[in-house]
Enzyme design. Structure first.
Site, PDB file in Angstrom:
ATOM      1  CE  LYS A   1     -32.379 -69.020 -59.446  1.00  0.00           C
ATOM      2  NZ  LYS A   1     -32.039 -68.813 -58.069  1.00  0.00           N
TER       3      LYS A   1
HETATM    4  C1  PLP Z   1     -32.101 -67.873 -56.860  1.00  0.00           C
HETATM    5  C2  PLP Z   1     -31.340 -66.672 -56.570  1.00  0.00           C
HETATM    6  C3  PLP Z   1     -30.635 -66.511 -55.376  1.00  0.00           C
HETATM    7  C4  PLP Z   1     -30.760 -67.453 -54.222  1.00  0.00           C
HETATM    8  O1  PLP Z   1     -30.392 -68.767 -54.474  1.00  0.00           O
HETATM    9  P1  PLP Z   1     -31.056 -69.943 -53.608  1.00  0.00           P
HETATM   10  O2  PLP Z   1     -30.236 -71.137 -53.999  1.00  0.00           O
HETATM   11  O3  PLP Z   1     -32.479 -70.063 -54.033  1.00  0.00           O
HETATM   12  O4  PLP Z   1     -30.905 -69.597 -52.166  1.00  0.00           O
HETATM   13  C5  PLP Z   1     -29.859 -65.378 -55.213  1.00  0.00           C
HETATM   14  N1  PLP Z   1     -29.780 -64.445 -56.170  1.00  0.00           N
HETATM   15  C6  PLP Z   1     -30.435 -64.554 -57.332  1.00  0.00           C
HETATM   16  C7  PLP Z   1     -30.290 -63.483 -58.362  1.00  0.00           C
HETATM   17  C8  PLP Z   1     -31.261 -65.659 -57.563  1.00  0.00           C
HETATM   18  O5  PLP Z   1     -31.951 -65.739 -58.706  1.00  0.00           O
END
Ligand code: PLP
Length: 377
Positions: free
Chosen positions: A191
């Site tokens: 992210k």
């Molecule tokens: C990455 C992601 C998540 C989940 O986040 P994590 O920290 O990996 O559990 C949820 N929604 C979207 C759209 C994502 O890209």
């Protein structure tokens, strides 16, 4: 091929992380009550300029707790954008609730307000008003904030805003993550910033924040012994991870600048190539962090070159790319649930590709990508 792999979205450490991890260790208190977590939350609150932040150990955990705080119970209906990562919808099933999936509109690739209203009316007609709407800022592009809010308010349904991919994005100057009745961030490795795994919940008031911390730390009632009157979770972010997060907050602005440079690189690269369109936000009200830059390929204009041929050509040069997220209503695990729309998301999935958008894409990396693109088109 001896070239190193170019990843879709690689993490990038800013240098300040070790200092904060050391602080967390020096505090000699590595349990999740320690104050470096509070400081990371303050960093985020300061950046978002609105709302209260609870640091958690994943974005998925944040969505799960968010739905619980919105009162979702077994048998309830929860509406969810179909074009998103599975983690947006999985917590609906953790809770024994039923998802209803909604198509995208073509301008932001996010929740279509028309299909959304159609679904809500249908649910109400069959006797069950949806309990929540999960709206996503996919690839960092804000969803149609005003239109979606209008529909949600018309029927009195709260919005859970999945801003996992959109830290740093904004709409009319207001930060993504602060539009929903509850907002969610992710700090997974891929992210915009990372805590090596983590997430956050953004709530409107202190009381809800306190409740979320209570639930995230095993729901311990006030008592000298362990006393529980609710089911709790072990969802709090660790101090070490909060330390990484504090370091990453120092490079967030730099990441946003670098992502934009990468996005501009692709706009320039594909400018002269007919049939390939780089995604751009609809107007100046929308600011995307361009977490991932995406393109759409029309094989009728490219002598038959489609997104899969480009993906394979990139792969051969050890460059990662990925089709746009496959709509959840087409996933084997979700395809038995209701879906409303006109297959915009499915078409986007068929013709769209996410390109390497890491903040540290070097000039040499760009040359490699450019070569593959010019060779194939
Ligand atoms: C990455 C992601 C998540 C989940 O986040 P994590 O920290 O990996 O559990 C949820 N929604 C979207 C759209 C994502 O890209």
């Amino acid at each position: 091929m001896s070239f190193s792999k170019i990843l879709l979205s690689s993490p990038h450490m800013g240098g300040g992380e070790l200092k904060y991890i050391q602080e967390a260790l020096n505090s000699n208190w590595t349990a999740p009550e320690a104050s470096i977590i509070d400081l990371f939350e303050e960093d985020l609150e300061c950046y978002l300029r609105k709302g209260h932040v609870t640091a958690l150990n994943s974005g998925t955990a944040a969505i799960h707790l968010g739905l619980i705080l919105l009162g979702v119970q077994p048998g309830d209906i929860v509406i969810c954008q179909t074009m998103t990562f599975s983690a947006s919808a999985n917590p609906i099933l953790y809770l024994g609730a039923t998802p209803v999936f909604i198509d995208s509109e073509i301008e932001t690739y996010n929740l279509c307000p028309i299909a959304l209203e159609e679904a809500i009316l249908d649910c109400i007609q069959s006797g069950k008003k949806p309990k929540a709407i999960i709206a996503v800022h996919l690839f960092g592009t804000p969803y149609k904030i005003t239109e979606i809010r209008n529909v949600a308010d018309k029927y009195g349904i709260p919005i859970l805003e999945d801003s996992a991919e959109a830290l740093g994005s904004s709409y009319k100057g207001q930060m993504c993550g602060t539009f929903g009745d509850i907002g969610v961030l992710s700090f997974n490795d891929n992210k915009i910033i990372t805590t090596s795994g983590g997430g956050a919940l953004i709530t409107k008031n202190k009381k809800v924040k306190e409740k979320s911390i209570f639930l995230a730390t095993q729901a311990k009632d006030k008592a000298p012994h362990y006393q529980h009157s609710e089911i709790g979770y072990n969802y709090r972010l660790s101090t070490i991870c909060a330390g990484i997060g504090r370091g990453q907050m120092e490079v967030l602005e730099e990441h946003l600048v670098l992502k934009n440079i990468v996005h501009q690189f692709y706009i320039d690269l594909f400018k002269s190539i007919k049939g390939v369109t780089v995604y751009e936000v609809p107007d100046d009200n929308f600011t995307s962090n361009y977490w991932l830059t995406t393109i759409i390929i029309d094989p009728l204009q490219t002598n038959g070159i489609d997104k899969e041929m480009l993906r394979l050509a990139l792969l051969q040069a050890n460059i990662e790319s990925r089709p746009l997220w496959k709509p959840l209503h087409l996933q084997p695990v979700f395809n038995k649930y209701k879906y409303y729309g006109s297959n915009v998301a499915q078409k986007l999935f068929e013709v769209g590709l996410c390109l390497p958008s890491g903040p540290i894409l070097s000039n040499a990396d760009k040359d490699r990508i450019r070569n593959v693109v010019f060779n194939i088109f």
